[in-house]
Design a protein around this motif. Sequence first.
Motif, PDB file in Angstrom:
ATOM      1  N   THR A   8      22.779 -36.413  -0.941  1.00 38.78           N
ATOM      2  CA  THR A   8      24.023 -36.448  -1.717  1.00 38.78           C
ATOM      3  C   THR A   8      23.777 -36.289  -3.209  1.00 38.78           C
ATOM      4  O   THR A   8      24.724 -36.046  -3.963  1.00 38.78           O
ATOM      5  N   THR A   9      22.533 -36.445  -3.658  1.00 45.46           N
ATOM      6  CA  THR A   9      22.210 -36.349  -5.075  1.00 45.46           C
ATOM      7  C   THR A   9      20.949 -35.516  -5.264  1.00 45.46           C
ATOM      8  O   THR A   9      20.123 -35.403  -4.354  1.00 45.46           O
ATOM      9  N   PRO A  10      20.772 -34.931  -6.448  1.00 50.31           N
ATOM     10  CA  PRO A  10      19.530 -34.198  -6.740  1.00 50.31           C
ATOM     11  C   PRO A  10      18.338 -35.145  -6.773  1.00 50.31           C
ATOM     12  O   PRO A  10      18.493 -36.371  -6.805  1.00 50.31           O
ATOM     13  N   LEU A  11      17.169 -34.555  -6.795  1.00 47.36           N
ATOM     14  CA  LEU A  11      15.947 -35.334  -6.853  1.00 47.36           C
ATOM     15  C   LEU A  11      15.559 -35.628  -8.303  1.00 47.36           C
ATOM     16  O   LEU A  11      16.130 -35.066  -9.244  1.00 47.36           O
ATOM     17  N   ALA A  12      14.578 -36.499  -8.478  1.00 49.29           N
ATOM     18  CA  ALA A  12      13.993 -36.690  -9.801  1.00 49.29           C
ATOM     19  C   ALA A  12      13.261 -35.410 -10.193  1.00 49.29           C
ATOM     20  O   ALA A  12      12.893 -34.599  -9.329  1.00 49.29           O
ATOM     21  N   PRO A  13      13.053 -35.164 -11.482  1.00 52.05           N
ATOM     22  CA  PRO A  13      12.328 -33.951 -11.904  1.00 52.05           C
ATOM     23  C   PRO A  13      11.023 -33.791 -11.139  1.00 52.05           C
ATOM     24  O   PRO A  13      10.266 -34.741 -10.954  1.00 52.05           O
ATOM     25  N   TYR A  14      10.762 -32.575 -10.705  1.00 50.11           N
ATOM     26  CA  TYR A  14       9.628 -32.278  -9.834  1.00 50.11           C
ATOM     27  C   TYR A  14       8.319 -32.508 -10.578  1.00 50.11           C
ATOM     28  O   TYR A  14       8.101 -31.975 -11.668  1.00 50.11           O
ATOM     29  N   GLN A  15       7.420 -33.290  -9.980  1.00 48.61           N
ATOM     30  CA  GLN A  15       6.176 -33.670 -10.644  1.00 48.61           C
ATOM     31  C   GLN A  15       4.940 -33.281  -9.836  1.00 48.61           C
ATOM     32  O   GLN A  15       3.854 -33.782 -10.111  1.00 48.61           O
ATOM     33  N   ALA A  16       5.076 -32.399  -8.873  1.00 47.89           N
ATOM     34  CA  ALA A  16       3.937 -32.039  -8.029  1.00 47.89           C
ATOM     35  C   ALA A  16       2.872 -31.305  -8.841  1.00 47.89           C
ATOM     36  O   ALA A  16       3.146 -30.686  -9.866  1.00 47.89           O
ATOM     37  N   ALA A  17       1.638 -31.384  -8.356  1.00 40.48           N
ATOM     38  CA  ALA A  17       0.525 -30.723  -9.052  1.00 40.48           C
ATOM     39  C   ALA A  17       0.705 -29.210  -9.042  1.00 40.48           C
ATOM     40  O   ALA A  17       0.368 -28.519 -10.010  1.00 40.48           O
ATOM     41  N   ARG A  18       1.239 -28.680  -7.938  1.00 43.42           N
ATOM     42  CA  ARG A  18       1.471 -27.235  -7.853  1.00 43.42           C
ATOM     43  C   ARG A  18       2.965 -26.975  -7.833  1.00 43.42           C
ATOM     44  O   ARG A  18       3.673 -27.419  -6.928  1.00 43.42           O
ATOM     45  N   LEU A  19       3.455 -26.251  -8.829  1.00 45.71           N
ATOM     46  CA  LEU A  19       4.885 -25.934  -8.912  1.00 45.71           C
ATOM     47  C   LEU A  19       5.136 -24.565  -8.290  1.00 45.71           C
ATOM     48  O   LEU A  19       4.530 -23.561  -8.721  1.00 45.71           O
ATOM     49  N   PRO A  20       5.968 -24.480  -7.261  1.00 41.07           N
ATOM     50  CA  PRO A  20       6.246 -23.161  -6.682  1.00 41.07           C
ATOM     51  C   PRO A  20       6.915 -22.251  -7.702  1.00 41.07           C
ATOM     52  O   PRO A  20       7.764 -22.681  -8.481  1.00 41.07           O
ATOM     53  N   LYS A  21       6.498 -21.004  -7.723  1.00 41.58           N
ATOM     54  CA  LYS A  21       7.070 -20.054  -8.681  1.00 41.58           C
ATOM     55  C   LYS A  21       8.472 -19.667  -8.256  1.00 41.58           C
ATOM     56  O   LYS A  21       8.740 -19.430  -7.064  1.00 41.58           O
ATOM     57  N   VAL A  22       9.379 -19.582  -9.239  1.00 42.35           N
ATOM     58  CA  VAL A  22      10.777 -19.237  -8.984  1.00 42.35           C
ATOM     59  C   VAL A  22      11.105 -17.931  -9.703  1.00 42.35           C
ATOM     60  O   VAL A  22      10.809 -17.774 -10.899  1.00 42.35           O
ATOM     61  N   SER A  23      11.695 -17.007  -8.978  1.00 46.90           N
ATOM     62  CA  SER A  23      12.210 -15.777  -9.578  1.00 46.90           C
ATOM     63  C   SER A  23      13.713 -15.945  -9.783  1.00 46.90           C
ATOM     64  O   SER A  23      14.477 -15.993  -8.820  1.00 46.90           O
ATOM     65  N   ILE A  24      14.122 -16.077 -11.044  1.00 49.84           N
ATOM     66  CA  ILE A  24      15.546 -16.205 -11.366  1.00 49.84           C
ATOM     67  C   ILE A  24      16.111 -14.803 -11.521  1.00 49.84           C
ATOM     68  O   ILE A  24      15.604 -14.002 -12.318  1.00 49.84           O
ATOM     69  N   GLN A  25      17.139 -14.513 -10.767  1.00 54.70           N
ATOM     70  CA  GLN A  25      17.697 -13.158 -10.753  1.00 54.70           C
ATOM     71  C   GLN A  25      19.126 -13.182 -11.254  1.00 54.70           C
ATOM     72  O   GLN A  25      19.981 -13.879 -10.693  1.00 54.70           O
ATOM     73  N   LEU A  26      19.372 -12.430 -12.329  1.00 52.50           N
ATOM     74  CA  LEU A  26      20.670 -12.396 -12.998  1.00 52.50           C
ATOM     75  C   LEU A  26      21.193 -10.961 -12.971  1.00 52.50           C
ATOM     76  O   LEU A  26      20.807 -10.141 -13.801  1.00 52.50           O
ATOM     77  N   PRO A  27      22.047 -10.620 -11.993  1.00 54.87           N
ATOM     78  CA  PRO A  27      22.624  -9.274 -11.952  1.00 54.87           C
ATOM     79  C   PRO A  27      23.821  -9.169 -12.895  1.00 54.87           C
ATOM     80  O   PRO A  27      24.553 -10.139 -13.092  1.00 54.87           O
ATOM     81  N   CYS A  28      24.024  -8.009 -13.488  1.00 56.83           N
ATOM     82  CA  CYS A  28      25.184  -7.833 -14.358  1.00 56.83           C
ATOM     83  C   CYS A  28      25.615  -6.367 -14.357  1.00 56.83           C
ATOM     84  O   CYS A  28      24.805  -5.468 -14.089  1.00 56.83           O
ATOM     85  N   TYR A  29      26.874  -6.180 -14.654  1.00 63.49           N
ATOM     86  CA  TYR A  29      27.423  -4.826 -14.739  1.00 63.49           C
ATOM     87  C   TYR A  29      28.504  -4.807 -15.811  1.00 63.49           C
ATOM     88  O   TYR A  29      29.506  -5.530 -15.705  1.00 63.49           O
ATOM     89  N   ALA A  30      28.287  -4.016 -16.859  1.00 60.64           N
ATOM     90  CA  ALA A  30      29.286  -3.797 -17.916  1.00 60.64           C
ATOM     91  C   ALA A  30      29.827  -5.111 -18.460  1.00 60.64           C
ATOM     92  O   ALA A  30      31.034  -5.301 -18.569  1.00 60.64           O
TER      93      ALA A  30
END
Length: 636
Positions: A162-184
Motif C-alpha cells: 500500500t506504500t512505497p519502500l524506503a530509498p533503495y540501499q542495495a549494493a547493486r542498483l539495477p540500471k533503469v532506462s527512463i524513456q520520454l517520448p514526445c511529439y511536437a
Amino acid sequence: MQLTRSLLDPALIQLAGMSLVSALLIAWTVPAAYRRRRVAIGGQAQLVLAILSSAVLAMLVTGQPIPTLIAAGIGASATIALRLALPRLTLPGAIGLTAPSLMMLVGGPWSYLLLQEAGYPDWALRLVAVSAGVSVLMVGYVFAGRLAQQALLTHRHYARATTPLAPYQAARLPKVSIQLPCYAEPPHVVIAAIDRLARLDYPNLEVMVCDNNTKDEALWRPLEAHCRRLNAKLGFDRFRFFHVSPLPGAKAGALNFCLTQMAPDAELIAVIDADYYSRPDFLSRLVGFFDDAAVGYIQTPHDYRDHESTYLRNCYWEYMPSNKIDMAGVQEYGAAFTIGTMCILRTKALREAGGWAEWCLTEDSEVSIRLRALGYEGVYLRETFGRGLIPATFGDYKKQRFRWTAGPVQQLRRYWRLFLPAPFGPRSLGGWSKLLEFQRSVVPLTRLVGAATAIVGGGATAVLTVHGVLPTITLPDAAWATVALGVATAPVTLWQRYRLTGCTRIRDMIGGEIARMSLTWVAMLGGIAGLSRKPIAWQRTPKFAVAGSLSRAFSASAPETAIGFAHLGAIGGVLAAGDAIGADFSTLAVAGLLMSSLRFFAATAMAVLSERDLAIAERAGKDADMPRRASVKAEA
C-alpha cells in the motif's frame, strides 16, 4: 402465504436504509486511505444500528411488522455471512456490499408484482421477468466489481503493498532506462520535465528522449541541445536524444524504438510523459519492488499541477477518484492496471510480452494484460510521484477521454477469449484479472446499452400508456421512500470518495462531478469506436498555450448541447401527456430526463469555463501557459 408486492415493500426500504447507514458509518470510520478510526460504537453495535434504524423506517412507512422483521433478519444474516466469508471487511463495508446485492435480487420480483398488480398484459410481464432474471444473474458479477473497486472504503486489512519502500540501499542498483517520448511539444515544457529527471536521487540510469515525427526543428532542436548541455555538466552521456522521422505507431512506436536503442544492461524501463515533473525519489522508492522476481511492473497514479482555474480544478478532481480509489482497490485483488506515465517495467518481461501494442489507443494499459498473462504480477501505489498538465481546452479534454475509453474496448475486442472464465478461456490470466479487465473494458458499452434501454423502454412505455395499451401506474409509498433514501445515500458516498483523494471543499467535489458528467457523450462515442476493426487515429493532447474562444467552446460541446435540449423537449412532451401517463410515471420520467440532461449540459458548462478561464488569463497580460512557465522558472 402468497407473495405480493406489498410484502416486499419493507425489503426495499430495509435495504435502502442499510445502504444509507453504511455510507454514513464508512464516512465516519474511514478518515483516510488505509486508515480506520476507532469509534465508541463497535462492529456489532454498528450492524444493530443499521438493521434496526432501517427496520423502524420500513415499519413506519409500510405498517407491516412481519415482512419488516423478515427483511431485517435476511439483511442481518446476509451481512454476517458475508463478514464471516470475508473477514477482512469492516462491518460497515459488509453492510454496504450486502444491501445493493440483495436489492438486485428483490428489485426485479418487486417490479414484476407491481406491474402485475397494475394490470400489465402478459407480454409486458414476460419482458419484466426476463429483465429481473438478468439482474439476478448479474448479482455476483456486480458484487465482485464493487468488492475490488471499493476496497479502500470497505476493507480493514490489505494483503498487498500500500506504500512505497524506503530509498533503495542495495549494493547493486539495477540500471533503469527512463524513456520520454514526445511529439511536437513546447520545448520549455519538455526541458522542464528533463530537468526533473536530472535531479533524481538514483545514480544508475539513462534518460532517452525520443522525438518522433516532429517536423518543426524549432521544437526538437532545443531538446537535443539541452541534453548535450546536461551531459557536458555530468562529464558523460546520460541523456540520449533521438529525433526519428518517419516513425509509425505514435507513442507506442516511439517506445518500441527506445526498446531497440536502450542500454543493453538496463534491467528496468521507466516511462515518463513529456509534461510530467517527477519527484526526486521516483526510482529510489520503487525499484526495490523488483527484488521480487514475480513483479513485472509498478504503476503510480496520474496526477496534475497548475490547476488553479475553475475549469482545470474541475478536471483535476474528476481525475482523482479513479486514480486514488478505484485503481488502488483493484490492485488489492491482483489486477493492478498500467496507465502509462510514471510506471516502471521489468525489461525482460516487456520483451517477453512483445513490446508495446501500436494497434491500441491505450498501449499503456494494454501491456499489463499481456504481462499478467505471462505470469508476472503488478503493483499499483496511490502515492503521487509525478505531476503533468491538464488539457487546456474542453475539446482536448474530450480527445484524451476518447482515447482512454476507446482503448480498453479495443482490448476487449482483441482479448475477449482471454477474459473468459475457466474452463472456457485460457488459465494464463488469473480469475480476478479476467473479471476486472473485462469490467473495465465493457463499462462504456454497458452505459451505452443502459442509456439506450432507458430511452427506448421509457419512450415506448409512455407511448403505449397514452394509447391505452398499458395501464397507468401508481407507485406505493415504499417506492418513494426507497428513492428518497437512495438520493440521500449518493452525496454521502461521493463526499467520502472525494475526501479520500484529498478534496476538502464541497464546491470542488461538485466541480469534479460536473467534469465527470461532461464526458458522458464522448465516452459513449469512444465505446462505439473501440468496437471498430478499423485503425483509430491517435490524437495527441497539445500543450501549447491558446487564447480563449467562445466559438470554440460551442463547437466542442455542440453535440452535447443539442442532446441536452432534446431532453428538455422530451420533458415538455411528458408534461403535456401527464394526465394520460399518470402522475407517478410523469414525475419519475421528468426527474430522470432532467438528471440526464444535466450530464450533457455539463459539457456546455465545461467548454465555456475552459474558454472563459483562458480569456481571463489573456486579459490579465499572460497567456494560459504562463503559470506553467512561472513554475518551471521557480523550480529550475
